[in-house]
Design an enzyme around this catalytic site. Structure first.
Site, PDB file in Angstrom:
ATOM      1  N   HIS A   1     -10.162  -5.263  -3.291  1.00  0.00           N
ATOM      2  CA  HIS A   1      -8.827  -5.483  -2.735  1.00  0.00           C
ATOM      3  C   HIS A   1      -8.932  -5.877  -1.278  1.00  0.00           C
ATOM      4  CE1 HIS A   1      -9.845  -1.199  -2.432  1.00  0.00           C
ATOM      5  NE2 HIS A   1      -9.212  -1.197  -1.272  1.00  0.00           N
TER       6      HIS A   1
ATOM      7  N   GLY B   1     -15.963   2.559   3.577  1.00  0.00           N
ATOM      8  CA  GLY B   1     -14.614   3.114   3.542  1.00  0.00           C
ATOM      9  C   GLY B   1     -13.828   2.789   2.285  1.00  0.00           C
ATOM     10  N   GLN B   2     -14.519   2.324   1.225  1.00  0.00           N
ATOM     11  CA  GLN B   2     -13.809   1.959  -0.007  1.00  0.00           C
ATOM     12  C   GLN B   2     -13.546   3.194  -0.859  1.00  0.00           C
ATOM     13  OE1 GLN B   2     -15.903  -0.827  -2.537  1.00  0.00           O
ATOM     14  NE2 GLN B   2     -14.107  -1.149  -3.843  1.00  0.00           N
TER      15      GLN B   2
ATOM     16  N   ASP C   1       0.856  -1.191   0.000  1.00  0.00           N
ATOM     17  CA  ASP C   1       0.000   0.000   0.000  1.00  0.00           C
ATOM     18  C   ASP C   1       0.894   1.244   0.000  1.00  0.00           C
ATOM     19  OD1 ASP C   1      -3.206   0.554   0.916  1.00  0.00           O
ATOM     20  OD2 ASP C   1      -1.779   2.213   1.133  1.00  0.00           O
ATOM     21  N   ILE C   2       0.488   2.227  -0.785  1.00  0.00           N
ATOM     22  CA  ILE C   2       1.319   3.432  -0.934  1.00  0.00           C
ATOM     23  C   ILE C   2       1.277   4.302   0.333  1.00  0.00           C
ATOM     24  CG2 ILE C   2      -0.364   5.041  -1.951  1.00  0.00           C
ATOM     25  CD1 ILE C   2       1.749   5.519  -4.197  1.00  0.00           C
TER      26      ILE C   2
ATOM     27  N   HIS D   1      -6.913  -5.717   2.196  1.00  0.00           N
ATOM     28  CA  HIS D   1      -5.790  -5.132   2.941  1.00  0.00           C
ATOM     29  C   HIS D   1      -5.246  -6.196   3.900  1.00  0.00           C
ATOM     30  CE1 HIS D   1      -6.614  -0.713   2.266  1.00  0.00           C
ATOM     31  NE2 HIS D   1      -7.818  -1.185   1.997  1.00  0.00           N
TER      32      HIS D   1
ATOM     33  N   ASN E   1     -12.721  -3.256   2.547  1.00  0.00           N
ATOM     34  CA  ASN E   1     -13.649  -2.131   2.581  1.00  0.00           C
ATOM     35  C   ASN E   1     -14.578  -2.234   1.375  1.00  0.00           C
ATOM     36  OD1 ASN E   1     -12.404  -1.026   4.882  1.00  0.00           O
ATOM     37  ND2 ASN E   1     -10.870   0.006   3.629  1.00  0.00           N
TER      38      ASN E   1
HETATM   39  P1  AMP Z   1      -9.688   1.477   0.216  1.00  0.00           P
HETATM   40  O1  AMP Z   1      -9.946   2.682   1.073  1.00  0.00           O
HETATM   41  O2  AMP Z   1     -10.023   0.186   0.905  1.00  0.00           O
HETATM   42  O3  AMP Z   1     -10.332   1.592  -1.142  1.00  0.00           O
HETATM   43  O4  AMP Z   1      -8.136   1.402   0.043  1.00  0.00           O
HETATM   44  C1  AMP Z   1      -7.441   1.847  -1.073  1.00  0.00           C
HETATM   45  C2  AMP Z   1      -5.981   1.774  -0.710  1.00  0.00           C
HETATM   46  O5  AMP Z   1      -5.227   1.889  -1.894  1.00  0.00           O
HETATM   47  C3  AMP Z   1      -5.514   2.871   0.255  1.00  0.00           C
HETATM   48  O6  AMP Z   1      -4.982   2.276   1.438  1.00  0.00           O
HETATM   49  C4  AMP Z   1      -4.434   3.597  -0.556  1.00  0.00           C
HETATM   50  O7  AMP Z   1      -3.335   4.016   0.240  1.00  0.00           O
HETATM   51  C5  AMP Z   1      -4.027   2.559  -1.573  1.00  0.00           C
HETATM   52  N1  AMP Z   1      -3.482   3.080  -2.817  1.00  0.00           N
HETATM   53  C6  AMP Z   1      -3.955   4.089  -3.577  1.00  0.00           C
HETATM   54  N2  AMP Z   1      -3.186   4.273  -4.662  1.00  0.00           N
HETATM   55  C7  AMP Z   1      -2.194   3.349  -4.587  1.00  0.00           C
HETATM   56  C8  AMP Z   1      -1.076   3.012  -5.409  1.00  0.00           C
HETATM   57  N3  AMP Z   1      -0.817   3.693  -6.559  1.00  0.00           N
HETATM   58  N4  AMP Z   1      -0.260   2.017  -5.023  1.00  0.00           N
HETATM   59  C9  AMP Z   1      -0.504   1.338  -3.870  1.00  0.00           C
HETATM   60  N5  AMP Z   1      -1.549   1.598  -3.056  1.00  0.00           N
HETATM   61  C10 AMP Z   1      -2.380   2.588  -3.404  1.00  0.00           C
END
Ligand code: AMP
Ligand code: ZN
Length: 122
Positions: A109, A102-103, A36-37, A111, A96
């Site tokens: 995906h 919270g998505q 995760d970024i 986590h 999420n």
């Molecule tokens: P969600 O809130 O469950 O949709 O989580 C989306 C997740 O994607 C968040 O934790 C972000 O930090 C992560 N995210 C967004 N862009 C990227 C990216 N380019 N590379 C890796 N993780 C990312």
């Protein structure tokens, strides 16, 4: 190599297809794992199906095998990435789903979050 169904405007489809770089933790024909970024914790990676599924709300019985594989591999990858072993260690697995869930990224995906506390959140 198969070409899973994808949405050209979807961030995680672009990551799955290598059009946006990611720090991979796992890859096979139907699943990609990457860091995760914005990590919440010392270990925070995501597992995605390469095929575009917007969220858990759209999952059908046909998706059960890939979802099962993602869940089954999570603990092994968590250890590989630095989580401590169960029961004193462990990790969280979060999916999420939807705005109120919270998505933010609308490609299903999982986590996987863990490592020694304190964490930034969670
Ligand atoms: P969600 O809130 O469950 O949709 O989580 C989306 C997740 O994607 C968040 O934790 C972000 O930090 C992560 N995210 C967004 N862009 C990227 C990216 N380019 N590379 C890796 N993780 C990312
Ligand atoms: Zn997608």
């Amino acid at each position: 190599m198969t070409d899973p169904k994808h949405d050209p405007d979807c961030l995680f489809c672009k990551i799955a297809r290598g059009q946006i770089p990611s720090r991979k933790v796992y890859e096979d024909d139907e699943i990609l794992g990457f860091h995760d970024i914005h990590p919440w914790a010392p270990v925070h990676f995501l597992l995605i199906p390469k095929a575009h599924i917007p969220s858990l709300a759209q999952v059908t019985d046909a998706d059960a095998p890939v979802l099962g594989r993602m869940l089954a591999m999570a603990p092994r990858l968590a250890l590989q990435e630095g989580c401590n072993p169960y029961p004193d260690g462990g990790h969280r697995v979060i999916i999420n789903t939807g705005r109120e869930g919270g998505q933010e990224v609308h490609h299903l995906h999982v986590h996987v979050i863990g490592g020694p506390r304190p964490w930034l959140k969670g």
